[in-house]
Design a protein around this motif. Structure first.
Motif, PDB file in Angstrom:
ATOM      1  N   LYS A   1       0.831  -1.215   0.000  1.00  0.00           N
ATOM      2  CA  LYS A   1       0.000   0.000   0.000  1.00  0.00           C
ATOM      3  C   LYS A   1       0.860   1.257   0.000  1.00  0.00           C
ATOM      4  O   LYS A   1       0.633   2.179  -0.766  1.00  0.00           O
ATOM      5  CB  LYS A   1      -0.875  -0.066   1.259  1.00  0.00           C
ATOM      6  CG  LYS A   1      -1.915   0.993   1.409  1.00  0.00           C
ATOM      7  CD  LYS A   1      -3.294   0.494   0.985  1.00  0.00           C
ATOM      8  CE  LYS A   1      -4.293   1.632   0.878  1.00  0.00           C
ATOM      9  NZ  LYS A   1      -4.715   2.104   2.188  1.00  0.00           N
ATOM     10  N   VAL A   2       1.874   1.287   0.882  1.00  0.00           N
ATOM     11  CA  VAL A   2       2.697   2.493   1.040  1.00  0.00           C
ATOM     12  C   VAL A   2       3.709   2.603  -0.110  1.00  0.00           C
ATOM     13  O   VAL A   2       4.072   3.694  -0.537  1.00  0.00           O
ATOM     14  CB  VAL A   2       3.422   2.469   2.410  1.00  0.00           C
ATOM     15  CG1 VAL A   2       4.354   3.648   2.572  1.00  0.00           C
ATOM     16  CG2 VAL A   2       2.386   2.451   3.539  1.00  0.00           C
ATOM     17  N   ASN A   3       4.120   1.449  -0.603  1.00  0.00           N
ATOM     18  CA  ASN A   3       5.081   1.357  -1.698  1.00  0.00           C
ATOM     19  C   ASN A   3       6.343   2.211  -1.501  1.00  0.00           C
ATOM     20  O   ASN A   3       6.640   3.098  -2.304  1.00  0.00           O
ATOM     21  CB  ASN A   3       4.376   1.720  -3.016  1.00  0.00           C
ATOM     22  CG  ASN A   3       5.180   1.274  -4.215  1.00  0.00           C
ATOM     23  OD1 ASN A   3       6.018   0.361  -4.094  1.00  0.00           O
ATOM     24  ND2 ASN A   3       4.985   1.924  -5.349  1.00  0.00           N
ATOM     25  N   PRO A   4       7.099   1.950  -0.428  1.00  0.00           N
ATOM     26  CA  PRO A   4       8.318   2.719  -0.177  1.00  0.00           C
ATOM     27  C   PRO A   4       9.437   2.260  -1.101  1.00  0.00           C
ATOM     28  O   PRO A   4       9.341   1.185  -1.698  1.00  0.00           O
ATOM     29  CB  PRO A   4       8.647   2.357   1.283  1.00  0.00           C
ATOM     30  CG  PRO A   4       8.095   0.981   1.450  1.00  0.00           C
ATOM     31  CD  PRO A   4       6.913   0.853   0.539  1.00  0.00           C
ATOM     32  N   PRO A   5      10.511   3.067  -1.239  1.00  0.00           N
ATOM     33  CA  PRO A   5      11.628   2.628  -2.077  1.00  0.00           C
ATOM     34  C   PRO A   5      12.222   1.323  -1.541  1.00  0.00           C
ATOM     35  O   PRO A   5      12.203   1.101  -0.329  1.00  0.00           O
ATOM     36  CB  PRO A   5      12.653   3.756  -1.961  1.00  0.00           C
ATOM     37  CG  PRO A   5      12.082   4.781  -1.055  1.00  0.00           C
ATOM     38  CD  PRO A   5      10.731   4.356  -0.611  1.00  0.00           C
ATOM     39  N   ASP A   6      12.734   0.460  -2.433  1.00  0.00           N
ATOM     40  CA  ASP A   6      13.331  -0.797  -1.984  1.00  0.00           C
ATOM     41  C   ASP A   6      14.528  -0.544  -1.079  1.00  0.00           C
ATOM     42  O   ASP A   6      14.788  -1.289  -0.145  1.00  0.00           O
ATOM     43  CB  ASP A   6      13.789  -1.641  -3.191  1.00  0.00           C
ATOM     44  CG  ASP A   6      12.605  -2.374  -3.801  1.00  0.00           C
ATOM     45  OD1 ASP A   6      11.519  -2.319  -3.194  1.00  0.00           O
ATOM     46  OD2 ASP A   6      12.766  -2.973  -4.875  1.00  0.00           O
ATOM     47  N   ASN A   7      15.255   0.528  -1.383  1.00  0.00           N
ATOM     48  CA  ASN A   7      16.424   0.856  -0.580  1.00  0.00           C
ATOM     49  C   ASN A   7      15.999   1.560   0.720  1.00  0.00           C
ATOM     50  O   ASN A   7      15.579   2.718   0.705  1.00  0.00           O
ATOM     51  CB  ASN A   7      17.350   1.765  -1.395  1.00  0.00           C
ATOM     52  CG  ASN A   7      18.615   2.086  -0.628  1.00  0.00           C
ATOM     53  OD1 ASN A   7      18.742   1.731   0.554  1.00  0.00           O
ATOM     54  ND2 ASN A   7      19.530   2.757  -1.282  1.00  0.00           N
ATOM     55  N   ILE A   8      16.140   0.838   1.834  1.00  0.00           N
ATOM     56  CA  ILE A   8      15.635   1.399   3.098  1.00  0.00           C
ATOM     57  C   ILE A   8      16.401   2.637   3.541  1.00  0.00           C
ATOM     58  O   ILE A   8      15.928   3.389   4.380  1.00  0.00           O
ATOM     59  CB  ILE A   8      15.651   0.360   4.240  1.00  0.00           C
ATOM     60  CG1 ILE A   8      17.037  -0.255   4.386  1.00  0.00           C
ATOM     61  CG2 ILE A   8      14.592  -0.694   4.053  1.00  0.00           C
ATOM     62  CD1 ILE A   8      17.214  -0.995   5.679  1.00  0.00           C
ATOM     63  N   TYR A   9      17.599   2.861   2.957  1.00  0.00           N
ATOM     64  CA  TYR A   9      18.349   4.064   3.354  1.00  0.00           C
ATOM     65  C   TYR A   9      17.695   5.325   2.797  1.00  0.00           C
ATOM     66  O   TYR A   9      18.014   6.424   3.182  1.00  0.00           O
ATOM     67  CB  TYR A   9      19.817   3.940   2.937  1.00  0.00           C
ATOM     68  CG  TYR A   9      20.438   2.751   3.623  1.00  0.00           C
ATOM     69  CD1 TYR A   9      20.678   2.786   5.004  1.00  0.00           C
ATOM     70  CD2 TYR A   9      20.687   1.571   2.929  1.00  0.00           C
ATOM     71  CE1 TYR A   9      21.184   1.669   5.653  1.00  0.00           C
ATOM     72  CE2 TYR A   9      21.199   0.454   3.581  1.00  0.00           C
ATOM     73  CZ  TYR A   9      21.437   0.506   4.944  1.00  0.00           C
ATOM     74  OH  TYR A   9      21.912  -0.585   5.598  1.00  0.00           O
ATOM     75  N   GLN A  10      16.724   5.103   1.892  1.00  0.00           N
ATOM     76  CA  GLN A  10      15.985   6.259   1.369  1.00  0.00           C
ATOM     77  C   GLN A  10      14.675   6.491   2.129  1.00  0.00           C
ATOM     78  O   GLN A  10      13.921   7.393   1.784  1.00  0.00           O
ATOM     79  CB  GLN A  10      15.682   6.038  -0.117  1.00  0.00           C
ATOM     80  CG  GLN A  10      16.917   6.118  -0.997  1.00  0.00           C
ATOM     81  CD  GLN A  10      16.625   5.636  -2.417  1.00  0.00           C
ATOM     82  OE1 GLN A  10      15.486   5.362  -2.780  1.00  0.00           O
ATOM     83  NE2 GLN A  10      17.673   5.517  -3.213  1.00  0.00           N
ATOM     84  N   TRP A  11      14.421   5.689   3.142  1.00  0.00           N
ATOM     85  CA  TRP A  11      13.164   5.860   3.883  1.00  0.00           C
ATOM     86  C   TRP A  11      13.275   7.036   4.839  1.00  0.00           C
ATOM     87  O   TRP A  11      14.224   7.119   5.628  1.00  0.00           O
ATOM     88  CB  TRP A  11      12.831   4.609   4.705  1.00  0.00           C
ATOM     89  CG  TRP A  11      12.378   3.437   3.882  1.00  0.00           C
ATOM     90  CD1 TRP A  11      12.577   3.230   2.549  1.00  0.00           C
ATOM     91  CD2 TRP A  11      11.660   2.298   4.358  1.00  0.00           C
ATOM     92  NE1 TRP A  11      12.043   2.036   2.161  1.00  0.00           N
ATOM     93  CE2 TRP A  11      11.469   1.430   3.260  1.00  0.00           C
ATOM     94  CE3 TRP A  11      11.169   1.910   5.604  1.00  0.00           C
ATOM     95  CZ2 TRP A  11      10.806   0.212   3.365  1.00  0.00           C
ATOM     96  CZ3 TRP A  11      10.507   0.694   5.726  1.00  0.00           C
ATOM     97  CH2 TRP A  11      10.322  -0.138   4.603  1.00  0.00           C
ATOM     98  N   SER A  12      12.289   7.924   4.787  1.00  0.00           N
ATOM     99  CA  SER A  12      12.278   9.050   5.733  1.00  0.00           C
ATOM    100  C   SER A  12      11.506   8.624   6.985  1.00  0.00           C
ATOM    101  O   SER A  12      10.849   7.578   6.998  1.00  0.00           O
ATOM    102  CB  SER A  12      11.587  10.248   5.098  1.00  0.00           C
ATOM    103  OG  SER A  12      10.228   9.926   4.872  1.00  0.00           O
ATOM    104  N   LYS A  13      11.537   9.479   8.006  1.00  0.00           N
ATOM    105  CA  LYS A  13      10.741   9.226   9.221  1.00  0.00           C
ATOM    106  C   LYS A  13       9.264   9.099   8.852  1.00  0.00           C
ATOM    107  O   LYS A  13       8.531   8.305   9.420  1.00  0.00           O
ATOM    108  CB  LYS A  13      10.907  10.385  10.216  1.00  0.00           C
ATOM    109  CG  LYS A  13      12.206  10.381  10.966  1.00  0.00           C
ATOM    110  CD  LYS A  13      11.932  10.311  12.486  1.00  0.00           C
ATOM    111  CE  LYS A  13      13.215  10.273  13.280  1.00  0.00           C
ATOM    112  NZ  LYS A  13      13.651   8.987  13.744  1.00  0.00           N
TER     113      LYS A  13
END
Ligand SMILES: Nc1nc2c(ncn2[C@@H]2O[C@H](COP(=O)(O)OP(=O)(O)OP(=O)(O)O)[C@@H](O)[C@H]2O)c(=O)[nH]1
Ligand SMILES: [Mg+2]
Length: 402
Positions: free
Chosen positions: A192-204
């Motif tokens: 649903k959220v579809n975040p980037p695969d690279n977790i280092y690009q995840w924001s708070k």
């Protein structure tokens, strides 16, 4: 039986314990509950559903539930949780302990004071309908922030070399598994959220958004707008509806009064009824009569019922999407081995196949499954048949013919 645990939550003084007492006051006696963990804050409540005995024109002998006036009362497990205050995720009040307790539940009843006469900490204040909205939001936010913290720690366990979506799902499911959050819940939320695969690009914010979606999927919530007998409650309920919520108006105290009076033999009342009957007016004190009349005037007449039964039914039948299925051994007589008519009713998730259902009754019945019989139509059902609400089925397995 597929059991689900429902937790009562909310800020202090909204009436969680009153609701818990009302819901768990014994209305019927059933010998064997499928639950093993009954402790002071865990108990048994009952769903109310029209029994199939009427339409099948039989007199039943229920075993795992009770049938009263054509209604099945089906036991389910409940837990009363301590009050939560703003700042809990930072350790205020019972803080994190509370939040992890909430997590054992599969669905939540969020009790709010519909009259809006309590501040954020549960202290009495002048009624303000805005308080109801604040209550709903703060609990969700507390939980989301707390869960986000756990997710953040979980992400540190993702292999650093090549973080993939699968390894993220794997690590998160692992850290969340103790909170009755499954891999499927995590996968659905990530989808649903579809975040980037690279977790280092995840924001708070990505993490918070993910926490929120996991909560909505794994901890579905029903809002109980309590204290509808009080001034200001009507406005509070309206306010919540305007804000897009779907609260169920209830009076926990009224339900408790009625159940106690029923237990004492003073009135005839079934949870969910829109009225009660006084058995013998002369047996009641003036005070008791007044209390009962107040319940009628302030709750039953204006609102149709105390709302408490509808609340619990809504959690199971709508939010958790469960249906009821009656297993029988003899499809003609509708009996078990001992001749009991419609002995058991099972709560199962919608979408379950009849073969999976056989496995709930006994693993051998699933392993040796041949076919099932729809006891209403006498039609044969294959293993992939998806169960419908109120199906009555007999399982035919190798070595066991109905
Ligand atoms: N008028 C009215 N009062 C209620 C109702 N339900 C509960 N109360 C009252 O609200 C107060 C708090 O009830 P509790 O059930 O102890 O509340 P709680 O949410 O368990 O509180 P904590 O355990 O402190 O978090 C008590 O005085 C109850 O009698 C209701 O339906 N109507
Ligand atoms: Mg309490």
């Amino acid at each position: 039986m597929v059991t689900r645990l429902v937790g009562l939550t909310g800020k202090p003084n909204v009436g969680k314990s009153t609701l818990y007492s009302a819901l768990t006051l014994n209305i019927v006696k059933i010998a064997d509950y499928p639950f093993t963990t009954l402790t002071p804050n865990r108990g048994v409540g009952y769903l109310r559903k029209k029994c199939v005995c009427k339409s099948l024109n039989v007199t039943d002998n229920p075993v795992n539930s009770k049938c009263i006036n054509g209604f099945r009362f089906i036991p389910v497990e409940l837990v009363d949780l301590p009050g939560i205050v703003p700042g809990a995720h930072e350790g205020r009040g019972l803080g994190n302990q509370f939040l992890s307790e909430i997590s054992i539940a599969d669905a939540l009843i969020h009790v709010v004071d519909a009259s809006g006469s309590l501040d954020a900490e549960g202290r009495p204040v002048d009624p303000d309908p805005e308080n109801t909205i604040r209550d709903i939001r703060f609990l969700e936010e507390e939980y989301d922030h707390w869960l986000a913290g756990i997710i953040e720690r979980g992400l540190q366990k993702v292999p650093r070399t090549k973080p993939s979506r699968a390894s993220v799902e794997e690590s998160l499911s692992h850290v969340l598994s103790g909170l009755a959050i499954s891999r499927r819940h995590v996968e659905e939320a990530i989808e649903k959220v579809n975040p980037p695969d690279n977790i280092y690009q995840w924001s708070k914010n990505t993490i918070l958004e993910l926490a929120k979606n996991i909560r909505m999927i794994a901890k579905p919530m029903v809002i109980a707008a309590n204290k509808i007998d009080k001034k200001g409650a009507e406005e509070g309920v309206r306010k919540m509806r305007e804000a897009g919520y779907d609260p169920i108006p209830i009076s926990a105290e009224a339900e408790l009064v009625l159940r106690k009076a029923t237990e004492a033999g003073l009135v005839e009342y079934l949870p969910g009824d829109s009225d009660f009957r006084i058995v013998n007016p002369n047996a009641l004190s003036k005070k008791q009569l007044e209390a009962l009349e107040m319940v009628r005037d302030r709750v039953l007449k204006p609102w149709g019922s105390t709302g408490v039964q509808e609340l619990l039914n809504r959690v199971y039948f709508n939010v958790l999407n469960m249906i009821t299925v009656y297993p029988v051994e003899d499809a003609n007589k509708l009996t078990d081995k001992k001749g009991n008519v419609l002995p058991d009713v099972y709560l199962v998730p919608r979408g379950m196949s009849v073969r999976e259902f056989a496995g709930l009754i006994h693993t051998e019945l699933m392993e040796n499954f041949l076919y099932a019989i729809d006891a209403k139509s006498k039609i044969r059902l294959g293993e992939d048949y998806v169960l419908k609400d109120d199906d009555v089925v007999s399982i035919i397995a190798v070595g066991r013919r109905g």
